[in-house]
Design an enzyme around this catalytic site. Structure first.
Site, short mmCIF file in Angstrom:
data_model
loop_
_atom_site.label_atom_id
_atom_site.label_comp_id
_atom_site.label_asym_id
_atom_site.label_seq_id
_atom_site.Cartn_x
_atom_site.Cartn_y
_atom_site.Cartn_z
N TYR A 57 -6.45 -28.80 41.92
CA TYR A 57 -7.74 -29.41 41.56
C TYR A 57 -8.86 -28.69 42.30
CZ TYR A 57 -8.37 -33.25 38.40
OH TYR A 57 -8.56 -33.98 37.26
N GLU A 59 -12.61 -29.18 41.51
CA GLU A 59 -13.94 -29.56 41.00
C GLU A 59 -15.02 -28.91 41.86
OE1 GLU A 59 -13.89 -33.78 41.05
OE2 GLU A 59 -13.17 -33.94 38.99
N ASP A 202 -24.31 -16.88 20.86
CA ASP A 202 -22.86 -17.14 20.96
C ASP A 202 -22.14 -15.89 20.44
OD1 ASP A 202 -20.23 -17.86 20.55
OD2 ASP A 202 -20.67 -19.71 19.47
N THR A 228 -16.25 -17.04 23.66
CA THR A 228 -14.86 -17.38 23.92
C THR A 228 -14.26 -16.15 24.60
OG1 THR A 228 -14.22 -16.56 21.74
CG2 THR A 228 -14.55 -18.93 21.95
N LYS A 231 -10.79 -13.92 21.68
CA LYS A 231 -10.84 -13.22 20.40
C LYS A 231 -10.80 -11.72 20.67
CE LYS A 231 -13.14 -17.05 18.05
NZ LYS A 231 -13.57 -18.02 19.04
N ARG A 237 -7.13 -18.32 26.08
CA ARG A 237 -7.99 -19.25 25.34
C ARG A 237 -8.99 -19.89 26.31
NH1 ARG A 237 -7.58 -20.71 20.55
NH2 ARG A 237 -5.95 -19.16 20.37
C1 LIG Z 1 -18.76 -18.30 17.14
C2 LIG Z 1 -17.80 -19.28 17.74
N1 LIG Z 1 -18.22 -20.05 18.75
C3 LIG Z 1 -17.41 -20.96 19.33
C4 LIG Z 1 -16.11 -21.12 18.89
C5 LIG Z 1 -15.28 -22.23 19.50
O1 LIG Z 1 -14.29 -21.77 20.30
P1 LIG Z 1 -13.07 -22.72 20.71
O2 LIG Z 1 -12.19 -22.82 19.54
O3 LIG Z 1 -12.48 -22.02 21.90
O4 LIG Z 1 -13.66 -24.04 21.09
C6 LIG Z 1 -15.63 -20.34 17.85
C7 LIG Z 1 -14.24 -20.50 17.40
O5 LIG Z 1 -13.71 -19.91 16.54
C8 LIG Z 1 -16.50 -19.39 17.24
O6 LIG Z 1 -16.12 -18.65 16.20
#
Ligand SMILES: Cc1ncc(COP(=O)(O)O)c(C=O)c1O
Length: 420
Positions: A57, A59, A202, A228, A231, A237
């Site tokens: 843990y 935090e 993002d 993320t 990918k 993950r």
């Molecule tokens: C552009 C984008 N942002 C966020 C996410 C969310 O990621 P997660 O599935 O890890 O929550 C995805 C998932 O495919 C995504 O394509």
């Protein structure tokens, strides 16, 4: 299957789970994986994920934890932060988000208040659920407005500018889940500045290509960048948040913990550190180059075969293939391809006449199979196999076509072993 040795403890203690894990391994080994959001991590990343760091843990943040005994996990988290900052040339990073969705929620929590207006790419146009779609917190807690693409499949920047002027959002979100072209982050920042909005990028899909300099980086344009890690970046993950703004960095840290999450998953953070270390090596740039080349090759071949590729091609690891010409929905196509060992997902095309549960297209990506070592010739072959199955759907010899293709996908998989 020597790699199953990694799970030998469950073989003795939990036969059912052992079988589920080894079957999943076998499935991954014997399928052509084209889901654009998936990849295969290294054995080193897998080992870190299965390490004793899961027991701790922690935090808080390195040096400022709510629990004792954090000196070793602090090392892992600091390494992950340092490496991520090097990769993206940014000043501040938070590596604790459990997923991309948690990273995005935390970013919104840091930048906006309940009821504020946010402007993001609509789900049906290629955006992600967390960019304001109605079933999610982002769509329920904020006044979410959606922008889209033009009829050729390109981002409609003039439309974004118009909506920004009309709705005066607190935050503009750019980035997408199924947009194959480059995003003009500078243009987005100009739009954001024109209405005093924060720009939040993002880069979940493009992160690995950005690291390799093959896709534009938003880091000097956006106030906040999320991603993320699993990918194109080829890590475990999870999610991350980056910024160059010290005040925002503090807000983001509070938004992640205690705002949105509890204790960080230290085994995942350790695995992120491993993956970021891998992405810093020159071999990763080479890998990303092949990801892009393979993606373009596959899209070009599908086009040669007569299929419409949305936006005319791709500038990234993914393409959206319009199946209208073949009179088959994306749902049926993805299911039929899965039967012959090609995994992809159904995907809406711009102004799709089919509902999201059916769609007129599929999305295909090159990141995972490039990790397995496939190159141009194999991606041409994959495009041919996709076309062969879909163009023969429900014809009299369809069953034998499927059998032939399944043999070919298995042969390809054997030639490029995974975790052997
Ligand atoms: C552009 C984008 N942002 C966020 C996410 C969310 O990621 P997660 O599935 O890890 O929550 C995805 C998932 O495919 C995504 O394509």
């Amino acid at each position: 299957m020597s790699f199953a040795g990694y799970f030998s403890h469950s073989a003795v203690a939990d036969r059912e789970l052992f079988e589920a894990i080894t079957s999943e391994l076998q499935r991954q080994q014997s399928q052509i994986e084209l889901i654009a959001s998936e990849n295969f991590v290294s054995k080193e990343v897998l080992s870190a994920l299965g390490s004793v760091m899961t027991n701790k843990y922690a935090e808080g943040y390195p040096g400022k934890r709510y629990y004792c005994g954090c000196e070793c996990v602090d090392v892992a988290e600091k390494l992950a932060i340092e490496r991520l900052c090097l990769l993206f040339d940014c000043k501040f990073a938070n590596v604790q988000p459990h997923s991309g969705a948690q990273a995005n929620l935390s970013a919104l929590y840091a930048l906006a208040n309940h009821g504020d207006t946010i402007l993001g790419m609509s789900l049906e146009m290629g955006g992600h659920l967390t960019h304001g779609a109605s079933p999610t917190i982002s769509g329920k807690w904020f006044n979410a407005i959606g922008y889209g693409i033009d009829k050729n499949g390109f981002l409609d920047y003039d439309g974004v500018q118009k909506l920004a002027k009309e709705y005066k959002p607190k935050v503009i979100i750019c980035g997408a889940s199924s947009y194959p072209q480059k995003i003009d982050f500078k243009r987005f920042r100009e739009i954001a500045d024109s209405v005093g909005a924060y720009l939040f990028a993002d880069i979940a899909h493009y992160a690995g290509l950005i690291v390799a300099g093959l896709y534009p980086s938003p880091i000097n344009h956006a106030h906040v960048v999320t991603s993320t890690t699993h990918k194109t970046l080829r890590g475990p993950r999870g999610g991350v948040i980056m910024t160059n703004d010290e005040v925002l960095a503090k807000k983001i840290n509070s938004a992640v913990f205690p705002g949105v999450q509890g204790g960080p998953q230290m085994h995942t953070i350790a695995a992120k550190a491993v993956a970021f270390g891998e992405a810093l090596r020159p071999e990763f740039k080479e890998y990303a180059k092949h990801v892009l080349e393979n993606s373009v090759t596959m899209a070009d071949r599908l086009k040669e075969l007569g299929l419409n590729i949305i936006s005319g091609g791709t500038d990234s690891h993914l393409s959206v293939v319009d199946l209208t010409e073949l009179s088959i929905t994306g749902k049926v196509a993805a299911e039929e391809l899965d039967k012959v060992g090609i995994t992809c997902n159904k995907n809406a095309i711009p102004f799709d006449e089919w509902p999201p549960s059916q769609t007129s297209g599929i999305r295909v990506g090159s990141a995972a199979m490039t990790t397995r070592g496939l190159r141009r010739n194999e991606f041409i072959k994959i495009a041919d196999l996709i076309y062969k199955v879909l163009s023969n759907y429900e014809k009299s010899d369809y069953e034998s076509v499927k059998e032939e293709v399944r043999k070919e996908t298995l042969d390809l998989c054997k030639k490029f072993p995974l975790y052997s």
